[in-house]
Scaffold this active site. Structure first.
Site, PDB file in Angstrom:
ATOM      1  N   CYS A  84      43.131  28.107  52.231  1.00 40.33           N
ATOM      2  CA  CYS A  84      43.921  28.841  52.981  1.00 40.33           C
ATOM      3  C   CYS A  84      43.830  28.310  54.404  1.00 40.33           C
ATOM      4  O   CYS A  84      44.408  26.987  54.701  1.00 40.33           O
ATOM      5  CB  CYS A  84      43.573  30.222  52.729  1.00 40.33           C
ATOM      6  SG  CYS A  84      45.173  31.247  53.380  1.00 40.33           S
ATOM      7  N   HIS A 196      43.021  31.314  46.523  1.00 41.62           N
ATOM      8  CA  HIS A 196      41.638  31.741  46.949  1.00 41.62           C
ATOM      9  C   HIS A 196      40.922  31.719  45.514  1.00 41.62           C
ATOM     10  O   HIS A 196      40.989  32.694  44.959  1.00 41.62           O
ATOM     11  CB  HIS A 196      41.839  33.252  47.823  1.00 41.62           C
ATOM     12  CG  HIS A 196      42.130  33.159  48.920  1.00 41.62           C
ATOM     13  ND1 HIS A 196      41.344  33.211  50.302  1.00 41.62           N
ATOM     14  CD2 HIS A 196      43.408  33.199  49.643  1.00 41.62           C
ATOM     15  CE1 HIS A 196      42.064  32.951  51.083  1.00 41.62           C
ATOM     16  NE2 HIS A 196      43.520  32.972  50.852  1.00 41.62           N
ATOM     17  N   GLU A 198      37.673  32.215  45.399  1.00 41.35           N
ATOM     18  CA  GLU A 198      36.704  33.147  45.620  1.00 41.35           C
ATOM     19  C   GLU A 198      37.290  34.744  45.188  1.00 41.35           C
ATOM     20  O   GLU A 198      36.578  35.515  44.868  1.00 41.35           O
ATOM     21  CB  GLU A 198      36.077  33.276  46.982  1.00 41.35           C
ATOM     22  CG  GLU A 198      36.995  33.879  47.998  1.00 41.35           C
ATOM     23  CD  GLU A 198      38.152  32.899  48.655  1.00 41.35           C
ATOM     24  OE1 GLU A 198      38.571  33.456  49.581  1.00 41.35           O
ATOM     25  OE2 GLU A 198      38.481  31.851  48.182  1.00 41.35           O
TER      26      GLU A 198
END
EC number: 6.3.5.3
Length: 224
Positions: A84, A196, A198
């Site tokens: 990002c 993302h 994560e």
């Protein structure tokens, strides 16, 4: 060991840290002024709003001495991943070609998306050719553009798609050129992505228990 570099305004470093630990990857969060490249085999630039995203998203972080060190790591063949805002830093620093423009509808977008693996020769995607994965995006400036269409076609890693892997404008969330969600350098050791991983690494906090982010992050283990 993978270093997660924290700039002023970085917000996702803890999430990335926890996801890497879940993936079995040795890692540590490092403040940008304390970063010593000789201690690490790779770096991750996590999401957030580095230096408040003043001027342009990622532009101030890209001009720091820290990023000069990161560039040298990339040239030495070490892993460099930008997620990002980290992707924005990579293009602003010239490590990846192109730009990340404001979303086509000029709105912040936060949603889960389907992604097709196009390049299976990068650190994160080896052996995943044409695999469909699901991860969230959350950005206002994620519309990838480059004025070299051949570069775009040969360097894209992930494309936005539907659940069956079909790629069309209907499933392009931000207007990115060729539905591009991620690109990498020719060697495959420098990777930028808007999704993302994560946030798709824990069943409790993922949509429908999806943990596709771990599919990518676990591949860092052999380098850490």
């Amino acid at each position: 060991m993978i270093a997660i570099i924290k700039f002023p305004g970085t917000t996702c470093e803890t999430d990335v840290y926890k996801a890497l630990i879940e993936a079995g990857v040795p890692t540590v969060i490092v403040k940008y002024k304390d970063f010593d490249p000789d201690r690490y085999n790779g770096v991750i630039l996590p999401g957030g709003f580095s230096f408040g995203d003043y001027l342009r998203a990622g532009s101030i972080a890209a001009s720091t001495e820290t990023m000069k060190k990161v560039k040298q790591m990339a040239e030495d063949g070490k892993i460099v991943i930008g997620i990002c805002n980290g992707f924005q830093i990579l293009v602003e620093s010239g490590l990846l070609k192109g730009a990340l423009l404001p979303n086509l509808k000029l709105r912040f977008i936060s949603k889960w998306v389907y992604l097709k693996v196009i390049r299976a020769d990068t650190i994160l995607t080896k052996g995943l050719d044409k695999k469909i994965i699901r991860m969230p995006i959350a950005h206002a400036e994620g519309r990838y553009y480059v004025d070299d269409i051949d570069y775009a076609k040969t360097h894209m890693v992930l494309q936005y798609c539907d659940e069956n892997g079909n790629i069309s404008e209907d499933v392009n969330p931000n207007g990115s050129l060729l539905n591009i969600a991620s690109i990498a350098n020719e060697e495959g050791n420098v990777i930028g992505m808007m999704p993302h991983p994560e946030r798709a690494s824990f069943k409790l906090t993922s949509i429908d228990g999806t943990v596709d982010g771990l599919i990518l992050l676990r591949r860092l283990g052999e380098w850490a």
